[in-house]
Design an enzyme around this catalytic site. Sequence first.
Site, mmCIF file in Angstrom:
data_model
loop_
_atom_site.group_PDB
_atom_site.id
_atom_site.type_symbol
_atom_site.label_atom_id
_atom_site.label_comp_id
_atom_site.label_asym_id
_atom_site.label_seq_id
_atom_site.Cartn_x
_atom_site.Cartn_y
_atom_site.Cartn_z
ATOM 1 N N GLY A 14 0.790 -1.225 0.000
ATOM 2 C CA GLY A 14 0.000 0.000 0.000
ATOM 3 C C GLY A 14 0.820 1.271 0.000
ATOM 4 O O GLY A 14 0.425 2.274 -0.602
ATOM 5 N N HIS A 73 -2.372 -4.033 -5.693
ATOM 6 C CA HIS A 73 -1.757 -3.942 -4.365
ATOM 7 C C HIS A 73 -2.746 -4.278 -3.263
ATOM 8 O O HIS A 73 -3.961 -4.199 -3.427
ATOM 9 C CB HIS A 73 -1.144 -2.557 -4.130
ATOM 10 C CG HIS A 73 -2.125 -1.506 -3.724
ATOM 11 N ND1 HIS A 73 -2.499 -1.307 -2.410
ATOM 12 C CD2 HIS A 73 -2.813 -0.595 -4.452
ATOM 13 C CE1 HIS A 73 -3.369 -0.305 -2.354
ATOM 14 N NE2 HIS A 73 -3.581 0.140 -3.573
ATOM 15 N N CYS A 74 -2.181 -4.683 -2.145
ATOM 16 C CA CYS A 74 -2.936 -4.851 -0.908
ATOM 17 C C CYS A 74 -2.103 -4.142 0.160
ATOM 18 O O CYS A 74 -1.324 -3.252 -0.178
ATOM 19 C CB CYS A 74 -3.194 -6.333 -0.602
ATOM 20 S SG CYS A 74 -1.742 -7.400 -0.640
ATOM 21 N N ALA A 75 -2.240 -4.502 1.400
ATOM 22 C CA ALA A 75 -1.475 -3.805 2.437
ATOM 23 C C ALA A 75 0.019 -4.099 2.328
ATOM 24 O O ALA A 75 0.846 -3.193 2.336
ATOM 25 C CB ALA A 75 -1.993 -4.174 3.822
#
Length: 188
Positions: free
Chosen positions: A32, A103-105
Amino acid sequence: MTSPWSAFPVQIPQPSIRGLSQITKSLFISNGVAANNKLLLSSNQITTVINVSVEVANTFYEDIQYVQVPVVDAPVARLSNFFDSVADRIHSVEMQKGRTLLHCAAGVSRSAALCLAYLMKYHAMSLVDAHTWTKSCRPIIRPNSGFWEQLIHYELQLFGKNTMQMMDSPMGRIPDIYEKETRLMIPL
């Protein structure tokens, strides 16, 4: 559908875990923080950002399209509900000569799982091959066990067979490709 290897970089890119990890000529994975870095987005010519999280807020930049996939990183989360729509979106962006950042975290579980689904659907890669390739580009990927189960089911749905399966281990249910690694982690 493009041929399996036509969209891949000519050389295997240098693996990255902090910035953007290039998976194909038009697909990148990151965490992120990197996804909100204007310089990284512009220098990699990102035209679409797909945020696979509920906890990361995007900074919206002009000339970039944003897609929100609100899924938590939990084995019970139904990420498979988004396999086709996200893969279709990545493919559509590629056909328009754009580039997608998924994307993710942390860029480890959710975004990696959706990347694997995309590679299976649009590059006709087996789940094992998609994982091997993606891990060579981003060594820290590790979808959670629930996402693995969903990916295994998706592979069966796409190809009528599986190249991996879930197995029981002292650490819980894991994909069989992690068996050797898990054995090394368990004290004798």
